[in-house]
Design a protein around this motif. Structure first.
Motif, PDB file in Angstrom:
ATOM      1  N   TRP A   1       0.549   4.023 -15.008  1.00  0.00           N
ATOM      2  CA  TRP A   1       0.328   2.581 -14.846  1.00  0.00           C
ATOM      3  C   TRP A   1       0.137   1.907 -16.204  1.00  0.00           C
ATOM      4  O   TRP A   1      -0.433   2.487 -17.129  1.00  0.00           O
TER       5      TRP A   1
ATOM      6  N   ASP B   1       0.823  -1.219   0.000  1.00  0.00           N
ATOM      7  CA  ASP B   1       0.000   0.000   0.000  1.00  0.00           C
ATOM      8  C   ASP B   1       0.856   1.267   0.000  1.00  0.00           C
ATOM      9  O   ASP B   1       0.648   2.190   0.792  1.00  0.00           O
TER      10      ASP B   1
ATOM     11  N   ILE C   1       1.476   3.265  -2.837  1.00  0.00           N
ATOM     12  CA  ILE C   1       1.204   4.230  -3.899  1.00  0.00           C
ATOM     13  C   ILE C   1      -0.249   4.093  -4.342  1.00  0.00           C
ATOM     14  O   ILE C   1      -0.889   3.046  -4.129  1.00  0.00           O
ATOM     15  N   GLN C   2      -0.770   5.142  -4.958  1.00  0.00           N
ATOM     16  CA  GLN C   2      -2.136   5.084  -5.480  1.00  0.00           C
ATOM     17  C   GLN C   2      -2.204   4.059  -6.604  1.00  0.00           C
ATOM     18  O   GLN C   2      -1.412   4.076  -7.543  1.00  0.00           O
ATOM     19  N   SER C   3      -3.147   3.159  -6.509  1.00  0.00           N
ATOM     20  CA  SER C   3      -3.297   2.070  -7.470  1.00  0.00           C
ATOM     21  C   SER C   3      -4.167   2.502  -8.655  1.00  0.00           C
ATOM     22  O   SER C   3      -4.762   3.583  -8.642  1.00  0.00           O
TER      23      SER C   3
ATOM     24  N   ASN D   1      -1.905   7.812 -14.809  1.00  0.00           N
ATOM     25  CA  ASN D   1      -0.872   8.020 -13.789  1.00  0.00           C
ATOM     26  C   ASN D   1       0.343   7.114 -13.939  1.00  0.00           C
ATOM     27  O   ASN D   1       0.945   6.690 -12.949  1.00  0.00           O
TER      28      ASN D   1
ATOM     29  N   GLY E   1      -7.563   4.132  -8.142  1.00  0.00           N
ATOM     30  CA  GLY E   1      -7.650   5.378  -7.404  1.00  0.00           C
ATOM     31  C   GLY E   1      -7.465   5.245  -5.910  1.00  0.00           C
ATOM     32  O   GLY E   1      -7.411   6.253  -5.196  1.00  0.00           O
ATOM     33  N   LEU E   2      -7.361   4.017  -5.404  1.00  0.00           N
ATOM     34  CA  LEU E   2      -7.113   3.793  -3.982  1.00  0.00           C
ATOM     35  C   LEU E   2      -5.608   3.719  -3.736  1.00  0.00           C
ATOM     36  O   LEU E   2      -4.812   3.738  -4.670  1.00  0.00           O
ATOM     37  N   SER E   3      -5.226   3.602  -2.488  1.00  0.00           N
ATOM     38  CA  SER E   3      -3.792   3.542  -2.159  1.00  0.00           C
ATOM     39  C   SER E   3      -3.403   2.119  -1.799  1.00  0.00           C
ATOM     40  O   SER E   3      -2.986   1.822  -0.681  1.00  0.00           O
ATOM     41  N   THR E   4      -3.552   1.213  -2.777  1.00  0.00           N
ATOM     42  CA  THR E   4      -3.260  -0.202  -2.525  1.00  0.00           C
ATOM     43  C   THR E   4      -2.178  -0.749  -3.441  1.00  0.00           C
ATOM     44  O   THR E   4      -1.995  -1.961  -3.538  1.00  0.00           O
TER      45      THR E   4
ATOM     46  N   TRP F   1       0.373  -4.045  -8.901  1.00  0.00           N
ATOM     47  CA  TRP F   1      -0.995  -4.162  -8.369  1.00  0.00           C
ATOM     48  C   TRP F   1      -1.789  -5.108  -9.262  1.00  0.00           C
ATOM     49  O   TRP F   1      -1.533  -5.218 -10.461  1.00  0.00           O
TER      50      TRP F   1
END
Length: 512
Positions: free
Chosen positions: A292, A198, A200-202, A290, A205-208, A335
């Protein structure tokens, strides 16, 4: 030459004078202090000296100035200040009318036929546009999709999913990978690799998002892996979401002997491209928001186990599990790992302690007043994309049927061999076509009461055979076979229309 006229705003000061009366005006070549050549007559034969003055209050149109100049861009100075900068002064040109579609006879287009379908659904930002009744979209599980902004969203049970390419329709699949977002869990086996959970922002949009890092400094082959039970000779796709951190490169490989030839593929997370790749593996990289990317590798299992590895590498050309010089803590972000028993990665399916399936999603429209009788003229129009052509099952695109079988009525589907199969009044025709995954196609099937025509991207390909089926259809389906038992599209539909007339060739070109 063109005459240019403007008025300088007039106002009175306390003494009743007008400062803009007889204000000096100069016309300068744009971006310079050079005076342009200007004229007082429309023919451009009488030069006008600069500066010249705005009209007096005693004159007609006080404060106005006018001049004639050749076409160009100018700066206009009033009272020593640039009042109009970069003023484009051009005469009205005669622009030739260029036909937008030179191979279409516009007079042959019946706009009333184009604009008045019986049924029009799955438009951009509009699930139902023209329909008698309501569309039924059934999926017994939640499902994810990538929205217009590259963020992974979760759709509720029975909720449609709209992506940039259109409305996503998929068959059933299951993520065979456990703890998909928990790389720190013991389910994942680490070698010379540490995980910071957890961090970085996944992509959702969550931080997982987790950080996968070299566990120490030295010559290492940092990796993390998880093994699933596989079926010999079946296709599987391992995928995960990755983002560069201190390191730009990552590799997917499999345990020795689990895939023929032990292939590997490298991914460049800075440029978003596929690097060196061995035979026996089909790689893909997809960009999200972002920074990814979703990296995937499709293979054929040669046994009853498939062990998938994420390995940190230093270049796009590194060999399989190549050792490199690492500094402790350097790595990438990761992720959402997934293993599909498919020759491509389907939409992401989160998992925790158990493997979770995603259900197929039949899309059904009511029949009454949305489709003509089987013997009556019609046009069936669909714009769609597919995720992959490497699939062992039929891909249903659309059908107007009298039962649960695609052959009972009018239908369009793609066979695994790449043949486009059409049924018109239950008579079948196969056409070899070229389908590029991810590229939208427009297919139009028309029937004028006697003959049928199949158009692909606006071009008439064949005249399919026509059967003898008559009567009222029972169902209209999009993206799956009838009630959704199988044969899903695994792709996106951007428009689906049914018309109660046969469009002509010019009309088909116009809409394709």
């Amino acid at each position: 030459m063109i005459r240019f006229t403007r008025s300088v705003q007039l106002y009175q000061d306390a003494e009743g004078k007008n400062p803009d009366e007889a204000a000096p005006v100069r016309v300068l070549i744009f971006g310079t202090a050079t005076e342009a050549t200007i004229f007082s007559d429309d023919a451009g034969t009488i030069p006008l000296a600069q500066p010249f003055l705005t009209n007096l209050l005693s004159q007609e149109n006080p404060g106005q100035f006018t001049f004639v100049v050749s076409d160009g861009t100018y700066d206009i100075e009033v009272n020593g200040v640039i009042a109009l900068a970069s003023e484009q002064i051009f005469s009205q040109a005669v622009i030739p009318v260029i036909p937008v579609l030179p191979d279409i006879d516009i007079d042959n287009i019946r706009y009333s036929k184009l604009q008045n379908p019986l049924l029009r659904i799955l438009k951009k930002n509009k699930l139902e546009d023209v329909i008698a009744g309501s569309l039924t979209w059934t999926r017994s599980t939640t499902a994810t999709y990538v929205d217009r902004y590259g963020i992974i969203q979760t759709a509720a049970i029975n909720e449609p999913r709209q992506e940039v390419a259109g409305w996503l329709i998929e068959g059933a699949s299951q993520n065979l990978c456990l703890r998909a977002e928990e790389f720190d869990n013991a389910t994942w086996v680490k070698s010379s690799l540490s995980v910071i959970a957890d961090s970085i922002q996944s992509p959702d949009g969550l931080s997982t998002g987790d950080s996968l890092d070299a566990a120490s400094t030295g010559s290492l082959s940092p990796s993390i892996n998880q093994q699933i039970v596989s079926v010999t000779s079946n296709a599987y796709t391992f995928s995960f979401f990755a983002k560069k951190n201190e390191n730009d490169f990552v590799q997917i490989t499999f345990s020795s002997g689990h895939v023929s030839g032990n292939p590997r593929v490298n991914f460049d997370l800075s440029l978003g491209i596929i690097g060196s790749s061995d035979s026996g593996i089909t790689p893909k990289i997809e960009s999200l928001s972002n920074g990814w990317f979703r990296c995937s590798a499709s293979v054929i299992a040669v046994g009853t186990a498939l062990n998938s590895f994420i390995s940190l590498v230093k270049s796009n050309t590194d060999t399989r599990v190549q050792a490199n010089s690492w500094i402790s803590g350097d790595g990438i972000y990761s992720w959402g790992a997934q293993v599909d028993e498919l020759p491509f990665a389907s939409s992401y399916i989160p998992t925790v302690a158990s493997s979770i399936p995603r259900a197929i999603e039949p899309v059904i429209a009511p029949i009454d007043n949305n489709a003509p009788l089987f013997e009556d003229p019609f046009s069936l129009i669909v714009k769609f994309t597919v995720d992959s052509m490497t699939h062992s099952d039929i891909r249903s695109i659309a059908h107007i049927s009298s039962g649960s079988n695609l052959s009972l009525g009018h239908s369009i589907f793609i066979a695994p061999s790449g043949l486009l199969t059409t049924y018109v009044r239950s008579s079948v025709t196969n056409t070899a076509i070229s389908v590029t995954p991810g590229v939208e196609m427009t297919i139009v099937l028309t029937f004028d009461g006697t003959d049928a025509t199949l158009y692909i991207n606006g071009v008439a390909e064949i005249n399919p055979a026509v059967g003898t089926l008559t009567g009222k259809p029972l169902r209209i389906g999009v993206g799956t076979q009838d009630l959704g038992a199988a044969r899903a599209l695994f792709g996106n539909i951007n428009t689906f229309k049914i018309k109660d007339s046969a469009l002509n060739a010019d009309e088909v070109k116009f809409i394709s």
